[in-house]
Enzyme design. Structure first.
Site, PDB file in Angstrom:
ATOM      1  N   LYS A 254       0.832  -1.194   0.000  1.00  0.00           N
ATOM      2  CA  LYS A 254       0.000   0.000   0.000  1.00  0.00           C
ATOM      3  C   LYS A 254       0.871   1.250   0.000  1.00  0.00           C
ATOM      4  O   LYS A 254       2.054   1.191   0.331  1.00  0.00           O
ATOM      5  CB  LYS A 254      -0.912   0.025   1.237  1.00  0.00           C
ATOM      6  CG  LYS A 254      -1.921  -1.111   1.300  1.00  0.00           C
ATOM      7  CD  LYS A 254      -2.753  -1.017   2.560  1.00  0.00           C
ATOM      8  CE  LYS A 254      -3.753  -2.149   2.664  1.00  0.00           C
ATOM      9  NZ  LYS A 254      -4.548  -2.091   3.919  1.00  0.00           N
ATOM     10  N   HIS A 255       0.270   2.356  -0.379  1.00  0.00           N
ATOM     11  CA  HIS A 255       0.989   3.619  -0.323  1.00  0.00           C
ATOM     12  C   HIS A 255       1.139   4.048   1.138  1.00  0.00           C
ATOM     13  O   HIS A 255       0.266   3.799   1.971  1.00  0.00           O
ATOM     14  CB  HIS A 255       0.233   4.705  -1.096  1.00  0.00           C
ATOM     15  CG  HIS A 255       0.144   4.424  -2.571  1.00  0.00           C
ATOM     16  ND1 HIS A 255       1.257   4.256  -3.361  1.00  0.00           N
ATOM     17  CD2 HIS A 255      -0.923   4.278  -3.390  1.00  0.00           C
ATOM     18  CE1 HIS A 255       0.885   4.026  -4.608  1.00  0.00           C
ATOM     19  NE2 HIS A 255      -0.439   4.023  -4.653  1.00  0.00           N
ATOM     20  N   GLU A 256       2.252   4.680   1.435  1.00  0.00           N
ATOM     21  CA  GLU A 256       2.498   5.163   2.798  1.00  0.00           C
ATOM     22  C   GLU A 256       1.408   6.144   3.232  1.00  0.00           C
ATOM     23  O   GLU A 256       0.910   6.933   2.426  1.00  0.00           O
ATOM     24  CB  GLU A 256       3.851   5.864   2.874  1.00  0.00           C
ATOM     25  CG  GLU A 256       5.034   4.901   2.996  1.00  0.00           C
ATOM     26  CD  GLU A 256       5.200   4.375   4.414  1.00  0.00           C
ATOM     27  OE1 GLU A 256       4.329   4.634   5.258  1.00  0.00           O
ATOM     28  OE2 GLU A 256       6.211   3.697   4.665  1.00  0.00           O
ATOM     29  N   SER A 257       1.071   6.074   4.520  1.00  0.00           N
ATOM     30  CA  SER A 257       0.080   7.017   5.040  1.00  0.00           C
ATOM     31  C   SER A 257       0.580   8.450   4.923  1.00  0.00           C
ATOM     32  O   SER A 257      -0.185   9.368   4.631  1.00  0.00           O
ATOM     33  CB  SER A 257      -0.240   6.687   6.499  1.00  0.00           C
ATOM     34  OG  SER A 257      -0.818   5.410   6.593  1.00  0.00           O
TER      35      SER A 257
END
Length: 553
Positions: A188-191
């Site tokens: 997933k993309h970083e928060s």
């Protein structure tokens, strides 16, 4: 700390403990803080990294009422599952397919087998399959099937397969991540700060490389700058228009409302970046520069010094980004704020998501015309819309493409000098890595400018370009220098990148790319679905390649 649950008091007469059941995130280690009544304050604090689908109990006991001694013990009722087994199984399956293909290639070297295949198939087509599609390192021209124009007008070499392989590799991983990545947190993309699967940046990088080679080829073949500029403007317009259509799907919901039309997006940013970088390259194109015939005071910088006006322009853009990011006053936010807002930074700046970058987008585009569900909303509970493809970050996207343009110039300047090309790639990677280390202090959160994909910070660009130069070096060595690898299967989607990207976005929710799962919490089911969808696009790209169908803008 965020409120998790309230534990009811125990029933002393029935000797029944008060209990409450909660679900917690397993991506990061958690700190659980247990408070008593207002007078008692903090009872205990425990730090633990919980596993997926594990069942735990936090048992709290009063050991001594007089001294108010409390014990907190974490008990594992049911151990967590091994969520990585589906990845291992998928890896073995794909390795098995690869082994079958390699075995087939070896069998084709056996005369009786090859003769039988020649009888069943067209001789010319079979020869092309053996030497081109499977990639024979023993042939003198393993890229003879490439339908594209020659890269050098005076040489027999054709289009560099390493560039399409690099593009296809980045694209396919991007498709897999966009489809869900098996619901694994590391896909997933970083928060906010940090980097995970940052594939869009590599796509931007290789676009810059392709700009250098394609413009050089068009000018060398006699196209006028005016005609080339017209093609640049048209392609940029189509990419931006296509991007707006793709990011605003409304196939079954009736007419689209202009009130909430999202304006920024991936293809939009690609289109604008292409316009700026291609126009910049066209404007300062110099006869004889790419062939190395121009004299420069420093031969080691002959692929840089002839284009000093371009570097001045890019540095001016970076100065503008720095000034806007750190000096622009943002209402209710400290100057130079780079945080996620929400509950980040102890909740002091809840409406400051993205700092100046978010403020500029909301001011110029409007809150309803940017992305409404940023990745920061999950952990940091942000409520402000924020677009990772916004206006301010486009400046650094241009810089990323310009670094890719530099890679293309290296290929042009040192054509057929493989050692020099690879050494230049390595030097650029080291330089970008050093700059990143200085900007970030080798830290995720504590640097001068953290690595941040949402902001497209300058440190993000230098870090991603560091890896991009190294990856391009490796692929160039394997595919075009030693010819140990044909680039398959990534070469095929790389040849039809716009079609694959647009198609995967448009048909994301259609069968066979997506179906209803029996267990929506299962990594195995998600991984099977996402890998199936991604593999289908590779197969589609391969079939289109076989039929010589390429969607070019």
């Amino acid at each position: 700390y965020q409120f998790l649950a309230s534990v009811p008091p125990s029933n002393g007469s029935l000797r029944k403990a008060g209990t409450v059941a909660v679900m917690v995130d397993t991506q990061h280690p958690l700190t659980l803080l247990l408070n008593g009544t207002v007078g008692d304050g903090e009872l205990c604090k425990i730090q633990y990294h919980f596993g997926e689908f594990g069942n735990y109990s936090l048992v709290v006991k009063t050991l001594s009422a007089s001294t108010k001694t409390i014990s907190c013990d974490l008990v594992v009722n049911e151990g967590p599952i091994n969520s990585y087994l589906p990845i291992l199984f998928a890896f073995l399956v794909y390795m098995g397919i690869l082994a079958i293909l390699i075995a087939g290639r070896l069998f084709m070297k056996i005369d009786p087998v090859r003769n039988w295949v020649y009888k069943k198939l067209n001789h010319r087509e079979t020869d092309r399959l053996i030497n081109s599609e499977l990639g024979s390192p023993n042939t003198t021209d393993s890229i003879s099937s490439d339908p594209t124009p020659r890269l050098w007008s005076t040489a027999s070499r054709q289009r560099l397969r390493s560039l399409d392989t690099f593009r296809g590799l980045s694209l396919i991983i991007m498709v897999f991540v966009n489809y869900g990545g098996g619901k694994y947190w590391f896909f997933k993309h970083e928060s906010w700060n940090g980097k995970m699967c940052a594939l869009f940046s590599r796509f931007v990088f290789i676009m810059g490389t392709s700009i250098s080679l394609s413009l050089s080829s068009m000018l060398r073949w006699g196209s006028s700058k005016r005609k080339v500029l017209g093609k640049i403007l048209w392609r940029s317009f189509v990419l931006i228009l296509l991007g707006i259509i793709v990011v605003n799907p409304n196939y079954c919901l009736g007419p689209l409302s202009w009130d909430n039309l999202r304006i920024p997006g991936v293809l939009q940013r690609l289109g604008f970046t292409y316009l700026v970088v291609a126009a910049l390259e066209l404007l300062f194109a110099r006869a004889g520069a790419e062939s190395g015939t121009l004299e420069t005071p420093c031969p080691a910088l002959q692929d840089i010094l002839p284009y000093w006006p371009q570097w001045i322009f890019i540095l001016m853009l970076e100065v503008i980004w720095l000034c806007l990011t750190f000096l622009l006053p943002v209402p209710g936010c400290p100057r130079g704020y780079l945080g996620p807002g929400g509950i980040g930074d102890f909740g002091n700046y809840p409406n400051c998501t993205g700092g100046a970058a978010g403020y500029i987008d909301r001011l110029l585009l409007g809150e309803k015309h940017i992305y409404q569900h940023p990745s920061s909303s999950v952990i940091y509970q942000t409520t402000m819309p924020y677009d990772p493809e916004g206006i301010l970050g486009t400046i650094n996207t241009i810089f990323m493409a310009f670094l890719g343009l530099q890679a293309g110039k290296i290929i042009l300047f040192y054509k057929d000098q493989h050692k020099k090309i690879m050494s230049r790639f390595f030097i650029w990677s080291i330089v970008m890595g050093i700059i990143s280390a200085v900007l970030t202090k080798c830290s995720k959160e504590e640097g001068f400018i953290p690595i941040n994909k949402n902001l497209w910070s300058i440190s993000y660009v230098t870090t991603m370009s560091c890896f991009a130069f190294i990856l391009l070096l490796l692929i160039y060595y394997l595919v075009d220098v030693k010819r140990l690898w044909s680039g398959a299967p990534f070469f095929y989607p790389g040849m039809n990148s716009i079609l694959v990207y647009t198609g995967h976005e448009v048909f994301e929710n259609y069968f066979p790319f997506k179906w209803k799962m029996q267990d929506s919490q299962s990594h195995a089911e998600h991984l099977t679905q996402n890998l199936t969808a991604t593999t289908l696009w590779v197969i589609i790209a391969y079939l289109l390649y076989r039929r010589r169908i390429f969607w070019k803008i």
